[in-house]
Design a protein around this motif. Structure first.
Motif, PDB file in Angstrom:
ATOM      1  N   GLY A 106       0.979  -1.242  -0.114  1.00 41.57           N
ATOM      2  CA  GLY A 106       0.042   0.009  -0.066  1.00 41.57           C
ATOM      3  C   GLY A 106       0.795   1.476   0.062  1.00 41.57           C
ATOM      4  O   GLY A 106       1.797   1.217  -0.743  1.00 41.57           O
ATOM      5  N   SER A 107       0.395   2.223   0.951  1.00 38.67           N
ATOM      6  CA  SER A 107       1.418   3.367   0.916  1.00 38.67           C
ATOM      7  C   SER A 107       2.645   3.174   1.763  1.00 38.67           C
ATOM      8  O   SER A 107       3.334   4.184   1.964  1.00 38.67           O
ATOM      9  N   GLY A 108       2.565   2.093   2.431  1.00 37.30           N
ATOM     10  CA  GLY A 108       3.862   1.940   3.266  1.00 37.30           C
ATOM     11  C   GLY A 108       3.834   2.812   4.667  1.00 37.30           C
ATOM     12  O   GLY A 108       4.602   2.637   5.289  1.00 37.30           O
ATOM     13  N   ASP A 109       2.747   3.169   4.809  1.00 35.97           N
ATOM     14  CA  ASP A 109       2.483   3.957   6.389  1.00 35.97           C
ATOM     15  C   ASP A 109       2.078   2.885   7.280  1.00 35.97           C
ATOM     16  O   ASP A 109       1.323   2.316   7.103  1.00 35.97           O
ATOM     17  N   PRO A 110       3.330   2.849   8.246  1.00 37.19           N
ATOM     18  CA  PRO A 110       2.923   1.881   9.220  1.00 37.19           C
ATOM     19  C   PRO A 110       1.975   1.860  10.235  1.00 37.19           C
ATOM     20  O   PRO A 110       1.521   1.002  11.239  1.00 37.19           O
ATOM     21  N   SER A 111       1.136   3.292  10.207  1.00 37.26           N
ATOM     22  CA  SER A 111       0.024   3.330  11.113  1.00 37.26           C
ATOM     23  C   SER A 111      -1.289   2.535  10.453  1.00 37.26           C
ATOM     24  O   SER A 111      -2.340   2.553  11.303  1.00 37.26           O
ATOM     25  N   ILE A 112      -1.250   1.995   9.095  1.00 36.76           N
ATOM     26  CA  ILE A 112      -2.107   1.184   8.515  1.00 36.76           C
ATOM     27  C   ILE A 112      -1.978  -0.319   8.669  1.00 36.76           C
ATOM     28  O   ILE A 112      -1.031  -0.466   8.271  1.00 36.76           O
ATOM     29  N   ALA A 113      -2.788  -0.857   9.395  1.00 40.59           N
ATOM     30  CA  ALA A 113      -2.676  -2.253   9.792  1.00 40.59           C
ATOM     31  C   ALA A 113      -2.535  -3.149   8.532  1.00 40.59           C
ATOM     32  O   ALA A 113      -1.680  -3.903   8.644  1.00 40.59           O
ATOM     33  N   GLU A 114      -3.400  -2.736   7.462  1.00 41.38           N
ATOM     34  CA  GLU A 114      -3.213  -3.631   6.190  1.00 41.38           C
ATOM     35  C   GLU A 114      -1.791  -3.636   5.742  1.00 41.38           C
ATOM     36  O   GLU A 114      -1.393  -4.560   5.168  1.00 41.38           O
ATOM     37  N   ASN A 115      -0.841  -2.487   5.634  1.00 38.10           N
ATOM     38  CA  ASN A 115       0.282  -2.435   5.042  1.00 38.10           C
ATOM     39  C   ASN A 115       1.295  -3.268   5.901  1.00 38.10           C
ATOM     40  O   ASN A 115       2.604  -3.690   5.418  1.00 38.10           O
ATOM     41  N   TRP A 116       0.983  -4.150   6.999  1.00 36.20           N
ATOM     42  CA  TRP A 116       1.719  -4.984   7.727  1.00 36.20           C
ATOM     43  C   TRP A 116       1.657  -6.560   7.385  1.00 36.20           C
ATOM     44  O   TRP A 116       2.204  -7.333   7.895  1.00 36.20           O
ATOM     45  N   TYR A 117       0.878  -6.700   6.327  1.00 40.48           N
ATOM     46  CA  TYR A 117       0.677  -8.024   5.732  1.00 40.48           C
ATOM     47  C   TYR A 117       1.869  -8.926   5.681  1.00 40.48           C
ATOM     48  O   TYR A 117       2.081  -9.907   6.400  1.00 40.48           O
ATOM     49  N   ASP A 118       2.993  -8.401   5.076  1.00 37.49           N
ATOM     50  CA  ASP A 118       3.935  -9.331   4.641  1.00 37.49           C
ATOM     51  C   ASP A 118       4.739  -9.328   5.969  1.00 37.49           C
ATOM     52  O   ASP A 118       5.554 -10.414   6.244  1.00 37.49           O
ATOM     53  N   ALA A 119       4.893  -8.393   6.827  1.00 37.20           N
ATOM     54  CA  ALA A 119       5.354  -8.332   7.968  1.00 37.20           C
ATOM     55  C   ALA A 119       5.181  -9.422   9.063  1.00 37.20           C
ATOM     56  O   ALA A 119       5.850 -10.062   9.588  1.00 37.20           O
ATOM     57  N   LEU A 120       3.803  -9.418   9.058  1.00 37.50           N
ATOM     58  CA  LEU A 120       3.324 -10.272   9.797  1.00 37.50           C
ATOM     59  C   LEU A 120       3.443 -11.988   9.419  1.00 37.50           C
ATOM     60  O   LEU A 120       3.649 -12.803  10.081  1.00 37.50           O
ATOM     61  N   TRP A 121       3.217 -12.143   8.135  1.00 34.78           N
ATOM     62  CA  TRP A 121       3.575 -13.402   7.508  1.00 34.78           C
ATOM     63  C   TRP A 121       4.889 -13.784   7.752  1.00 34.78           C
ATOM     64  O   TRP A 121       5.078 -14.958   8.315  1.00 34.78           O
ATOM     65  N   ALA A 122       5.704 -13.006   7.611  1.00 33.59           N
ATOM     66  CA  ALA A 122       7.387 -13.344   7.868  1.00 33.59           C
ATOM     67  C   ALA A 122       7.715 -13.588   9.434  1.00 33.59           C
ATOM     68  O   ALA A 122       8.512 -14.425   9.585  1.00 33.59           O
ATOM     69  N   TYR A 123       6.985 -13.021  10.330  1.00 35.27           N
ATOM     70  CA  TYR A 123       7.125 -12.884  11.882  1.00 35.27           C
ATOM     71  C   TYR A 123       7.334 -14.330  12.288  1.00 35.27           C
ATOM     72  O   TYR A 123       8.367 -14.438  12.803  1.00 35.27           O
ATOM     73  N   ASN A 124       6.376 -15.219  11.820  1.00 32.61           N
ATOM     74  CA  ASN A 124       6.658 -16.601  12.473  1.00 32.61           C
ATOM     75  C   ASN A 124       6.751 -17.419  11.092  1.00 32.61           C
ATOM     76  O   ASN A 124       6.457 -18.835  11.257  1.00 32.61           O
ATOM     77  N   GLY A 125       7.633 -17.193  10.256  1.00 30.63           N
ATOM     78  CA  GLY A 125       7.897 -18.052   9.045  1.00 30.63           C
ATOM     79  C   GLY A 125       6.921 -17.686   7.954  1.00 30.63           C
ATOM     80  O   GLY A 125       6.010 -17.402   8.194  1.00 30.63           O
ATOM     81  N   TRP A 126       7.579 -18.261   6.713  1.00 25.94           N
ATOM     82  CA  TRP A 126       6.644 -17.770   5.630  1.00 25.94           C
ATOM     83  C   TRP A 126       5.616 -18.870   5.334  1.00 25.94           C
ATOM     84  O   TRP A 126       4.926 -18.955   4.170  1.00 25.94           O
ATOM     85  N   GLY A 127       5.599 -19.882   5.985  1.00 22.53           N
ATOM     86  CA  GLY A 127       4.547 -21.223   5.883  1.00 22.53           C
ATOM     87  C   GLY A 127       2.867 -20.705   5.578  1.00 22.53           C
ATOM     88  O   GLY A 127       2.754 -19.642   6.091  1.00 22.53           O
ATOM     89  N   TRP A 128       2.446 -21.449   4.856  1.00 17.72           N
ATOM     90  CA  TRP A 128       1.084 -21.265   4.549  1.00 17.72           C
ATOM     91  C   TRP A 128       0.245 -20.838   5.570  1.00 17.72           C
ATOM     92  O   TRP A 128      -0.472 -20.217   6.008  1.00 17.72           O
ATOM     93  N   VAL A 129       0.362 -21.970   6.652  1.00 16.14           N
ATOM     94  CA  VAL A 129      -0.014 -21.711   7.990  1.00 16.14           C
ATOM     95  C   VAL A 129      -0.095 -20.357   8.685  1.00 16.14           C
ATOM     96  O   VAL A 129      -1.251 -20.097   9.413  1.00 16.14           O
ATOM     97  N   ASN A 130       0.899 -19.673   8.496  1.00 14.62           N
ATOM     98  CA  ASN A 130       1.222 -18.261   8.941  1.00 14.62           C
ATOM     99  C   ASN A 130       0.849 -17.109   7.992  1.00 14.62           C
ATOM    100  O   ASN A 130       0.907 -15.994   8.199  1.00 14.62           O
ATOM    101  N   ASN A 131       0.002 -17.546   6.840  1.00 12.61           N
ATOM    102  CA  ASN A 131      -0.337 -16.424   5.934  1.00 12.61           C
ATOM    103  C   ASN A 131      -1.656 -15.756   6.765  1.00 12.61           C
ATOM    104  O   ASN A 131      -2.593 -16.462   7.313  1.00 12.61           O
TER     105      ASN A 131
END
Length: 133
Positions: A106-131
């Motif tokens: 998105g805009s890259g603005d960290p105050s927008i929760a949706e912009n954290w999609y990839d960081a959240l997925w990466a937080y606990n591994g990139w496995g499908w279960v963590n999507n």
């Protein structure tokens, strides 16, 4: 990091302050541990893969990924395991590192929760279960 300090957050670039929306931290803590730092017996919560505490921090911890001693210094490991505020701060630091390192959403603005999609997925591994979907 000196043992008396709390983890600092990774600069996010593009003029954005280093921050993680509270909704993101609360969601990660609930998903990872049910908002628990300790077991009912009062010992630090440790998962089967050596994730510690409320944010289930594994990276750098003893036992995680087959490491007998972990790559974090022993004081930091102890604080991650025993202090819930430090554990949340360390988890937030990890999230900001991932947010800064991954392609902008998105805009890259960290105050927008949706912009954290990839960081959240990466937080606990990139496995499908963590999507986060």
């Amino acid at each position: 990091m000196p043992s008396s300090d709390y983890p600092s957050l990774m600069p996010l670039g593009n003029g954005f302050a280093a921050t993680v929306p509270s909704a993101i931290l609360k969601a990660v803590a609930w998903t990872e541990s049910g908002w628990r730092q300790y077991t009912r017996r009062g010992t630090p919560l440790v998962s089967f893969d050596f994730g510690y505490g409320i944010m289930q921090v594994t990276t750098g911890m003893a036992g995680a990924f087959g490491s007998l001693i972990g790559s974090l210094d022993p004081v930091t490991q102890s604080r991650v395991a025993s202090e819930y505020v430090f554990n949340i701060g360390y988890g937030a630091r990890m999230l900001t590192q991932m947010f800064a390192a991954l392609p902008q959403i998105g805009s890259g603005d960290p105050s927008i929760a949706e912009n954290w999609y990839d960081a959240l997925w990466a937080y606990n591994g990139w496995g499908w279960v963590n999507n986060p979907n």
